[in-house]
Scaffold this active site. Structure first.
Site, PDB file in Angstrom:
ATOM      1  N   LYS A 138      43.861  33.541  41.160  1.00 25.63           N
ATOM      2  CA  LYS A 138      43.596  35.079  41.606  1.00 25.63           C
ATOM      3  C   LYS A 138      42.422  35.009  42.216  1.00 25.63           C
ATOM      4  CE  LYS A 138      40.706  37.045  38.153  1.00 25.63           C
ATOM      5  NZ  LYS A 138      40.356  37.986  37.256  1.00 25.63           N
ATOM      6  N   LYS A 144      35.669  37.337  42.117  1.00 24.77           N
ATOM      7  CA  LYS A 144      34.115  37.484  42.719  1.00 24.77           C
ATOM      8  C   LYS A 144      33.435  36.065  42.512  1.00 24.77           C
ATOM      9  CE  LYS A 144      34.237  40.897  39.157  1.00 24.77           C
ATOM     10  NZ  LYS A 144      33.801  42.334  38.664  1.00 24.77           N
ATOM     11  N   LYS A 196      35.744  31.170  31.072  1.00 19.32           N
ATOM     12  CA  LYS A 196      34.506  31.694  30.999  1.00 19.32           C
ATOM     13  C   LYS A 196      33.405  30.771  30.161  1.00 19.32           C
ATOM     14  CE  LYS A 196      34.519  36.265  32.618  1.00 19.32           C
ATOM     15  NZ  LYS A 196      33.820  37.737  32.397  1.00 19.32           N
TER      16      LYS A 196
END
Ligand code: TYM
Length: 334
Positions: free
Chosen positions: A197, A200, A115
């Protein structure tokens, strides 16, 4: 434990468009656990602000997620469904736990690394501290089990370490939680790059199936999913795209990968992808209809929000007071 029942906690962020990965890896497995466990499911809006959010949008998505929990089959009379920001103990316990967590431990978290690479202009302290808030969520409810997808395992390990460290100093304050990983769907991969993966925040909309995608979109995305030139529906690491589609199909229809291989023996990828699309639609369409129905009943959702937050506040206060006392905070005058 809460009373004579084991306790369970899990949560989801209301940011971005939820994906089929969130549903198959987590939400789907939450249903039906309330007979065995005292269940707490939070919409973790405090975690969401570790990256910049539009306030009105966050509020809207948080409510939509809470509604989705109910639509997926979590009965709010039997499961405590609430907003994290409505229960004061999460932040209060997180502060205490911060003082029992090392910078080195947080530095190792892969999600933090990912992140911070993605939000290089906003590497805030909250982003770094994110796993401690997550530990507070879990430990506040003395959760024995935490149903999550595989990507949350590292955070769960850290939660266990923090709990054990605190207990070794102060005695048995926290239950040390175990992860509960579903048999199927624990790691759904991107449809466009099966080494990543399904997420979103993927920039390619064809990589993820969103829970609110309409049937045509779902079918189109399944047909476009990356496979290989083996032309054989086999569940093996050498065919990651096909393996992922088998995972999706088997999680949607509660079949085993071996059963799916057998079902599609001798059939081509075209037929298989169509069947995967149909299986996904058969799961998501009823979910979407139920969300639409529930959204009409504003008063009901408001009551759920209020009652369950009160329950969560009451239960979590017990653990919080215990931890506060242990570390030496003065008792509050009654
Ligand atoms: P979040 O919001 O990213 O994801 C919610 C749940 O969905 C699972 N998941 C997946 N499972 C399978 N395949 C995928 N592609 C996939 N993508 C996501 C996640 O493992 C998760 O179970 N930090 C957490 C939220 C949280 C939490 C907690 C979870 C806050 N406090 C305490 C458990 C306990 C998160 O961001 O999940």
């Amino acid at each position: 434990m809460i009373g004579d029942k084991k306790a369970l906690f899990s949560g989801m962020q209301a940011t971005g468009n939820l994906t089929l990965g969130n549903y198959l890896g987590a939400l789907k497995n939450w249903v039906n656990l309330c007979d065995e466990y005292e269940c707490f499911y939070s919409v973790v809006d405090m975690h969401s602000i570790t990256v910049r959010q539009d306030p009105a949008e966050l509020r809207k998505r948080a409510r939509a997620l809470l509604t989705l929990y109910i639509a997926a089959g979590l009965d709010p009379e039997k499961n405590c469904i609430y907003y994290q920001s409505h229960v004061t103990g999460h932040a209060e316990l997180a502060w205490i736990l911060n003082c029992y967590t090392y910078m080195g431990e947080l530095n190792r978290m892969t999600q933090f690394k990912d992140k911070s690479a993605k939000h290089a202009d906003n590497i805030n302290a909250g982003l770094f501290d994110y796993p401690v808030l997550m530990a507070a969520d879990i430990l506040l409810y003395q959760a024995d089990v935490v149903p999550v997808g595989i990507d949350q395992m590292q955070h769960l390990e850290l939660t266990r370490d923090i709990a054990q460290r605190f207990n070794s100093i102060y005695g048995d304050v926290f239950t040390v939680p175990e992860a509960y990983i579903g048999k199927q769907g624990a790691k759904i991969m991107s449809l466009q790059d099966p080494s990543k993966k399904m997420s979103k925040s993927d920039e390619n909309p064809n990589a993820s199936i969103y829970l609110m995608d309409d049937p045509d979109t779902i079918m189109r995305k399944c047909k476009r999913a990356v496979t290989d030139s083996e032309a054989c529906v086999a569940y093996r690491d050498e065919q990651p795209g096909v393996k992922n589609l088998i995972d999706i199909y088997s999680a949607c229809l509660n079949k085993t990968p071996a059963e799916v291989e057998k079902e599609f023996e001798g059939k081509g990828y075209g037929d298989f992808k169509m069947a995967v699309g149909e299986a996904v639609i058969s799961v998501l369409k009823p979910l979407q209809d139920r969300v639409a129905e529930l959204e009409k009943d504003k008063a009901y959702i408001d009551t759920v929000i209020k009652n369950n937050a009160e329950k969560a506040q009451y239960v979590s206060n017990k653990t919080l007071r215990k931890a506060q006392k242990k570390v030496g905070f003065p008792e509050r005058p009654r």
